[in-house]
Write a protein that holds these residues in place. Structure first.
Motif, PDB file in Angstrom:
ATOM      1  N   GLU A 137       0.846  -1.198   0.000  1.00  0.00           N
ATOM      2  CA  GLU A 137       0.000   0.000   0.000  1.00  0.00           C
ATOM      3  C   GLU A 137       0.884   1.252   0.000  1.00  0.00           C
ATOM      4  N   ILE A 138       1.904   1.251   0.833  1.00  0.00           N
ATOM      5  CA  ILE A 138       2.847   2.384   0.887  1.00  0.00           C
ATOM      6  C   ILE A 138       3.591   2.511  -0.444  1.00  0.00           C
ATOM      7  N   LEU A 139       4.073   1.383  -0.975  1.00  0.00           N
ATOM      8  CA  LEU A 139       4.771   1.407  -2.261  1.00  0.00           C
ATOM      9  C   LEU A 139       3.869   1.930  -3.378  1.00  0.00           C
ATOM     10  N   GLY A 140       2.590   1.617  -3.308  1.00  0.00           N
ATOM     11  CA  GLY A 140       1.646   2.112  -4.304  1.00  0.00           C
ATOM     12  C   GLY A 140       1.571   3.631  -4.311  1.00  0.00           C
ATOM     13  N   HIS A 141       1.704   4.231  -3.132  1.00  0.00           N
ATOM     14  CA  HIS A 141       1.691   5.695  -3.038  1.00  0.00           C
ATOM     15  C   HIS A 141       3.032   6.301  -3.445  1.00  0.00           C
ATOM     16  N   LEU A 142       4.116   5.596  -3.163  1.00  0.00           N
ATOM     17  CA  LEU A 142       5.454   6.118  -3.461  1.00  0.00           C
ATOM     18  C   LEU A 142       5.884   5.870  -4.900  1.00  0.00           C
ATOM     19  N   ASN A 143       5.529   4.737  -5.430  1.00  0.00           N
ATOM     20  CA  ASN A 143       5.970   4.335  -6.764  1.00  0.00           C
ATOM     21  C   ASN A 143       4.792   4.457  -7.724  1.00  0.00           C
ATOM     22  N   THR A 144       4.560   5.651  -8.199  1.00  0.00           N
ATOM     23  CA  THR A 144       3.379   5.898  -9.027  1.00  0.00           C
ATOM     24  C   THR A 144       3.419   5.152 -10.358  1.00  0.00           C
ATOM     25  N   ASP A 145       4.609   4.820 -10.840  1.00  0.00           N
ATOM     26  CA  ASP A 145       4.702   4.071 -12.097  1.00  0.00           C
ATOM     27  C   ASP A 145       4.117   2.669 -11.975  1.00  0.00           C
ATOM     28  N   SER A 164       1.924   1.795  -9.282  1.00  0.00           N
ATOM     29  CA  SER A 164       0.955   1.864  -8.190  1.00  0.00           C
ATOM     30  C   SER A 164      -0.171   0.841  -8.346  1.00  0.00           C
ATOM     31  N   ASP A 165      -0.647   0.611  -9.571  1.00  0.00           N
ATOM     32  CA  ASP A 165      -1.730  -0.364  -9.770  1.00  0.00           C
ATOM     33  C   ASP A 165      -1.318  -1.748  -9.279  1.00  0.00           C
ATOM     34  N   TYR A 166      -0.095  -2.154  -9.621  1.00  0.00           N
ATOM     35  CA  TYR A 166       0.410  -3.462  -9.193  1.00  0.00           C
ATOM     36  C   TYR A 166       0.435  -3.546  -7.673  1.00  0.00           C
ATOM     37  N   HIS A 167       1.001  -2.528  -7.028  1.00  0.00           N
ATOM     38  CA  HIS A 167       1.139  -2.564  -5.568  1.00  0.00           C
ATOM     39  C   HIS A 167      -0.214  -2.529  -4.864  1.00  0.00           C
ATOM     40  N   PHE A 168      -1.148  -1.688  -5.333  1.00  0.00           N
ATOM     41  CA  PHE A 168      -2.472  -1.622  -4.705  1.00  0.00           C
ATOM     42  C   PHE A 168      -3.235  -2.935  -4.888  1.00  0.00           C
ATOM     43  N   LYS A 169      -3.110  -3.535  -6.074  1.00  0.00           N
ATOM     44  CA  LYS A 169      -3.787  -4.806  -6.346  1.00  0.00           C
ATOM     45  C   LYS A 169      -3.213  -5.912  -5.457  1.00  0.00           C
TER      46      LYS A 169
END
Length: 165
Positions: free
Chosen positions: A18-26, A28-33
């Protein structure tokens, strides 16, 4: 590799993604999923993200690779000091690598050693992929070196004996 996670580990990983999704916008979909899959307990889905994760290399295999590289370091040092190199070719003294199809775990460890700046001269002077199984050859070479008393300085004759093992 099958990784089993406790509920606590899933929660920690979900929060990290979740944190990586906010930090790594490129990405973010992968991290949030992945965070959602981890929170929801969809093991089959989130386990797909661990497919690239390798098993630990057994200590015996790591020791074997280190012995191989040490022998090739001795071979290279001896060869470079020889004034009479007759009967020995440049290619014989270079580390031939491991078979990418049948010995990938050894090849991967060699890559990791190089990244960690270990045995760099031996690794870079040789090859990565031998395209044929080599472990059995290396084991004979190590056995010959041990039979000779594990000398750290080799004579030309000892060098030839190890290469022909």
């Amino acid at each position: 590799m099958k990784i089993e996670l406790t509920d606590k580990e899933r929660l920690f990983l979900a929060n990290q993604h979740e944190i990586l999704g906010h930090l790594n916008t490129d990405n973010s979909d992968y991290h949030f999923k992945l965070a959602e899959q981890l929170r929801d307990g969809h093991e089959w889905l989130y386990s797909q993200s661990f497919d690239y994760f390798s098993e630990n290399l057994p200590s015996e295999d790591a020791d074997l690779v280190l012995d191989i590289l040490q022998v090739y370091e001795l071979i290279g040092d001896t060869y470079s000091r020889l004034s009479d190199k007759s009967g020995i070719s440049d290619t014989q003294v270079k580390f031939p690598g491991f078979d990418g199809n049948n010995e990938p775990e050894f090849m991967s460890f060699v890559d990791a050693l190089e990244k960690d700046n270990r045995y760099v001269d031996v690794i870079q002077a040789g090859n990565r992929n031998s395209h044929s199984a080599k472990v059995h050859v290396y084991e004979r070479m190590i056995a010959k070196w041990q039979e000779l008393g594990k000398p750290y300085t080799l004579t030309k004759e000892q060098l030839i004996d190890i290469l022909e093992a």
